[in-house]
Motif scaffolding. Sequence first.
Motif, PDB file in Angstrom:
ATOM      1  N   LYS A  51       2.516  11.939  -8.328  1.00  0.00           N
ATOM      2  CA  LYS A  51       1.059  12.095  -8.405  1.00  0.00           C
ATOM      3  C   LYS A  51       0.535  12.953  -7.257  1.00  0.00           C
ATOM      4  O   LYS A  51       1.029  12.861  -6.131  1.00  0.00           O
ATOM      5  N   HIS A  52      -0.472  13.755  -7.572  1.00  0.00           N
ATOM      6  CA  HIS A  52      -1.156  14.546  -6.546  1.00  0.00           C
ATOM      7  C   HIS A  52      -2.106  13.616  -5.798  1.00  0.00           C
ATOM      8  O   HIS A  52      -2.958  12.973  -6.430  1.00  0.00           O
ATOM      9  N   PRO A  53      -1.974  13.497  -4.463  1.00  0.00           N
ATOM     10  CA  PRO A  53      -2.818  12.536  -3.755  1.00  0.00           C
ATOM     11  C   PRO A  53      -4.273  12.984  -3.640  1.00  0.00           C
ATOM     12  O   PRO A  53      -4.564  14.167  -3.505  1.00  0.00           O
ATOM     13  N   LYS A  54      -5.157  12.022  -3.692  1.00  0.00           N
ATOM     14  CA  LYS A  54      -6.559  12.242  -3.347  1.00  0.00           C
ATOM     15  C   LYS A  54      -6.615  12.334  -1.827  1.00  0.00           C
ATOM     16  O   LYS A  54      -5.978  11.538  -1.120  1.00  0.00           O
ATOM     17  N   LEU A  55      -7.371  13.296  -1.314  1.00  0.00           N
ATOM     18  CA  LEU A  55      -7.455  13.486   0.138  1.00  0.00           C
ATOM     19  C   LEU A  55      -8.652  12.742   0.708  1.00  0.00           C
ATOM     20  O   LEU A  55      -9.771  12.873   0.212  1.00  0.00           O
ATOM     21  N   ILE A  56      -8.379  11.979   1.761  1.00  0.00           N
ATOM     22  CA  ILE A  56      -9.409  11.225   2.472  1.00  0.00           C
ATOM     23  C   ILE A  56      -9.490  11.785   3.884  1.00  0.00           C
ATOM     24  O   ILE A  56      -8.545  11.661   4.669  1.00  0.00           O
ATOM     25  N   ALA A  57     -10.606  12.423   4.209  1.00  0.00           N
ATOM     26  CA  ALA A  57     -10.787  12.975   5.553  1.00  0.00           C
ATOM     27  C   ALA A  57     -11.448  11.947   6.455  1.00  0.00           C
ATOM     28  O   ALA A  57     -12.106  11.015   5.994  1.00  0.00           O
ATOM     29  N   THR A  58     -11.268  12.147   7.735  1.00  0.00           N
ATOM     30  CA  THR A  58     -11.966  11.357   8.741  1.00  0.00           C
ATOM     31  C   THR A  58     -12.798  12.327   9.563  1.00  0.00           C
ATOM     32  O   THR A  58     -12.408  13.475   9.774  1.00  0.00           O
ATOM     33  N   SER A  59     -13.946  11.869  10.014  1.00  0.00           N
ATOM     34  CA  SER A  59     -14.841  12.743  10.769  1.00  0.00           C
ATOM     35  C   SER A  59     -15.823  11.897  11.562  1.00  0.00           C
ATOM     36  O   SER A  59     -16.127  10.766  11.182  1.00  0.00           O
ATOM     37  N   ALA A  60     -16.327  12.494  12.635  1.00  0.00           N
ATOM     38  CA  ALA A  60     -17.339  11.816  13.444  1.00  0.00           C
ATOM     39  C   ALA A  60     -18.742  12.070  12.895  1.00  0.00           C
ATOM     40  O   ALA A  60     -19.724  11.618  13.467  1.00  0.00           O
ATOM     41  N   LYS A  61     -18.842  12.818  11.780  1.00  0.00           N
ATOM     42  CA  LYS A  61     -20.154  13.025  11.166  1.00  0.00           C
ATOM     43  C   LYS A  61     -20.077  12.767   9.672  1.00  0.00           C
ATOM     44  O   LYS A  61     -19.001  12.706   9.097  1.00  0.00           O
ATOM     45  N   LYS A  62     -21.240  12.631   9.050  1.00  0.00           N
ATOM     46  CA  LYS A  62     -21.310  12.331   7.621  1.00  0.00           C
ATOM     47  C   LYS A  62     -21.321  13.610   6.791  1.00  0.00           C
ATOM     48  O   LYS A  62     -21.850  14.632   7.214  1.00  0.00           O
ATOM     49  N   TYR A  63     -20.738  13.510   5.604  1.00  0.00           N
ATOM     50  CA  TYR A  63     -20.689  14.584   4.621  1.00  0.00           C
ATOM     51  C   TYR A  63     -21.211  14.037   3.299  1.00  0.00           C
ATOM     52  O   TYR A  63     -21.326  12.807   3.144  1.00  0.00           O
ATOM     53  N   PRO A  64     -21.492  14.905   2.323  1.00  0.00           N
ATOM     54  CA  PRO A  64     -21.980  14.396   1.029  1.00  0.00           C
ATOM     55  C   PRO A  64     -21.034  13.386   0.368  1.00  0.00           C
ATOM     56  O   PRO A  64     -21.494  12.467  -0.309  1.00  0.00           O
ATOM     57  N   GLN A  65     -19.729  13.545   0.573  1.00  0.00           N
ATOM     58  CA  GLN A  65     -18.775  12.627  -0.066  1.00  0.00           C
ATOM     59  C   GLN A  65     -18.334  11.499   0.877  1.00  0.00           C
ATOM     60  O   GLN A  65     -17.297  10.882   0.675  1.00  0.00           O
ATOM     61  N   PHE A 103      -3.091   8.385  -2.283  1.00  0.00           N
ATOM     62  CA  PHE A 103      -4.084   8.834  -1.313  1.00  0.00           C
ATOM     63  C   PHE A 103      -3.390   9.311  -0.043  1.00  0.00           C
ATOM     64  O   PHE A 103      -2.392   8.716   0.373  1.00  0.00           O
ATOM     65  N   LEU A 104      -3.952  10.338   0.567  1.00  0.00           N
ATOM     66  CA  LEU A 104      -3.490  10.828   1.858  1.00  0.00           C
ATOM     67  C   LEU A 104      -4.677  10.861   2.803  1.00  0.00           C
ATOM     68  O   LEU A 104      -5.655  11.583   2.556  1.00  0.00           O
ATOM     69  N   ILE A 105      -4.602  10.068   3.862  1.00  0.00           N
ATOM     70  CA  ILE A 105      -5.656  10.027   4.880  1.00  0.00           C
ATOM     71  C   ILE A 105      -5.334  11.086   5.923  1.00  0.00           C
ATOM     72  O   ILE A 105      -4.241  11.093   6.502  1.00  0.00           O
ATOM     73  N   ASN A 129       0.819  -1.216   0.000  1.00  0.00           N
ATOM     74  CA  ASN A 129       0.000   0.000   0.000  1.00  0.00           C
ATOM     75  C   ASN A 129       0.852   1.265   0.000  1.00  0.00           C
ATOM     76  O   ASN A 129       0.482   2.271   0.594  1.00  0.00           O
ATOM     77  N   ARG A 130       1.956   1.234  -0.700  1.00  0.00           N
ATOM     78  CA  ARG A 130       2.883   2.372  -0.700  1.00  0.00           C
ATOM     79  C   ARG A 130       2.301   3.611  -1.367  1.00  0.00           C
ATOM     80  O   ARG A 130       2.853   4.690  -1.263  1.00  0.00           O
ATOM     81  N   HIS A 131       1.170   3.468  -2.041  1.00  0.00           N
ATOM     82  CA  HIS A 131       0.501   4.614  -2.658  1.00  0.00           C
ATOM     83  C   HIS A 131      -0.471   5.308  -1.696  1.00  0.00           C
ATOM     84  O   HIS A 131      -1.156   6.259  -2.071  1.00  0.00           O
ATOM     85  N   VAL A 132      -0.503   4.839  -0.448  1.00  0.00           N
ATOM     86  CA  VAL A 132      -1.381   5.416   0.570  1.00  0.00           C
ATOM     87  C   VAL A 132      -0.522   5.947   1.713  1.00  0.00           C
ATOM     88  O   VAL A 132       0.415   5.272   2.169  1.00  0.00           O
ATOM     89  N   PHE A 133      -0.857   7.138   2.165  1.00  0.00           N
ATOM     90  CA  PHE A 133      -0.141   7.797   3.251  1.00  0.00           C
ATOM     91  C   PHE A 133      -1.159   8.203   4.304  1.00  0.00           C
ATOM     92  O   PHE A 133      -2.321   8.460   3.996  1.00  0.00           O
ATOM     93  N   VAL A 134      -0.715   8.259   5.542  1.00  0.00           N
ATOM     94  CA  VAL A 134      -1.582   8.700   6.631  1.00  0.00           C
ATOM     95  C   VAL A 134      -0.949   9.926   7.273  1.00  0.00           C
ATOM     96  O   VAL A 134       0.281  10.088   7.251  1.00  0.00           O
ATOM     97  N   SER A 135      -1.779  10.789   7.827  1.00  0.00           N
ATOM     98  CA  SER A 135      -1.251  11.976   8.501  1.00  0.00           C
ATOM     99  C   SER A 135      -2.071  12.273   9.744  1.00  0.00           C
ATOM    100  O   SER A 135      -3.261  11.962   9.813  1.00  0.00           O
ATOM    101  N   VAL A 136      -1.388  12.879  10.719  1.00  0.00           N
ATOM    102  CA  VAL A 136      -2.057  13.411  11.893  1.00  0.00           C
ATOM    103  C   VAL A 136      -1.986  14.926  11.763  1.00  0.00           C
ATOM    104  O   VAL A 136      -0.905  15.501  11.684  1.00  0.00           O
ATOM    105  N   VAL A 137      -3.156  15.549  11.703  1.00  0.00           N
ATOM    106  CA  VAL A 137      -3.255  16.979  11.437  1.00  0.00           C
ATOM    107  C   VAL A 137      -3.402  17.751  12.757  1.00  0.00           C
ATOM    108  O   VAL A 137      -4.454  17.700  13.393  1.00  0.00           O
ATOM    109  N   HIS A 138      -2.325  18.452  13.135  1.00  0.00           N
ATOM    110  CA  HIS A 138      -2.378  19.291  14.333  1.00  0.00           C
ATOM    111  C   HIS A 138      -2.846  20.707  14.016  1.00  0.00           C
ATOM    112  O   HIS A 138      -3.216  21.459  14.904  1.00  0.00           O
ATOM    113  N   TYR A 139      -2.798  21.049  12.728  1.00  0.00           N
ATOM    114  CA  TYR A 139      -3.361  22.321  12.275  1.00  0.00           C
ATOM    115  C   TYR A 139      -3.714  22.185  10.812  1.00  0.00           C
ATOM    116  O   TYR A 139      -2.890  21.699  10.033  1.00  0.00           O
TER     117      TYR A 139
END
Length: 189
Positions: free
Chosen positions: A105-119, A137-139, A3-13
Amino acid sequence: MKNRHVFVSVVHYPAVNKDKKWVVTSFTTLDFHDIARPARTYELGGYYIIQPLEAQQFVISEQIKYWTEGFGSRFNPRRAEAAKLVRLVSTITEAVEDIKKRTGKHPKLIATSAKKYPQTVSYTEMSNIIQSSDETFLILMGTGWGMPEELVSSCDFVLEPILGAGDYNHLSVRNATAIILDRLFSPNR
């Protein structure tokens, strides 16, 4: 790595506090290994710590050096292997640019959230997209009380919320990351 095409991040800001005001959250040293190790276990391309504060960057940089070059790398080579995935950046844009430089490649952004969004997509759906795509992809994992709605809304995908047995929903970023990576990449899903 698979899965080397997938990256994860912790967003502090940007993060938000309980009043939905934009804030910078503090790095927790537990996040270093407790996210690097699952990132390595599921064979991701890297783990970005997004932290703009210089004092926090110093602490994170020292931890990276300790585990990749210092005594920690010799004391526990398995942890050092996971630590090699960690990259420190100041902004999400910097993480995106680094991924573009590394993969072309420009990564597709995957957000995480405790609520639902249209996407919002299910884990099965997102896993299928990731496994069948040649995109990167960047999570984005939120801290504090989550990421600002403007940021989440701007992402390509939003993963469905992690729901517990009741109405309590306040996982640490470490726990949420492990659950999410398992749901996306475990062969046992």
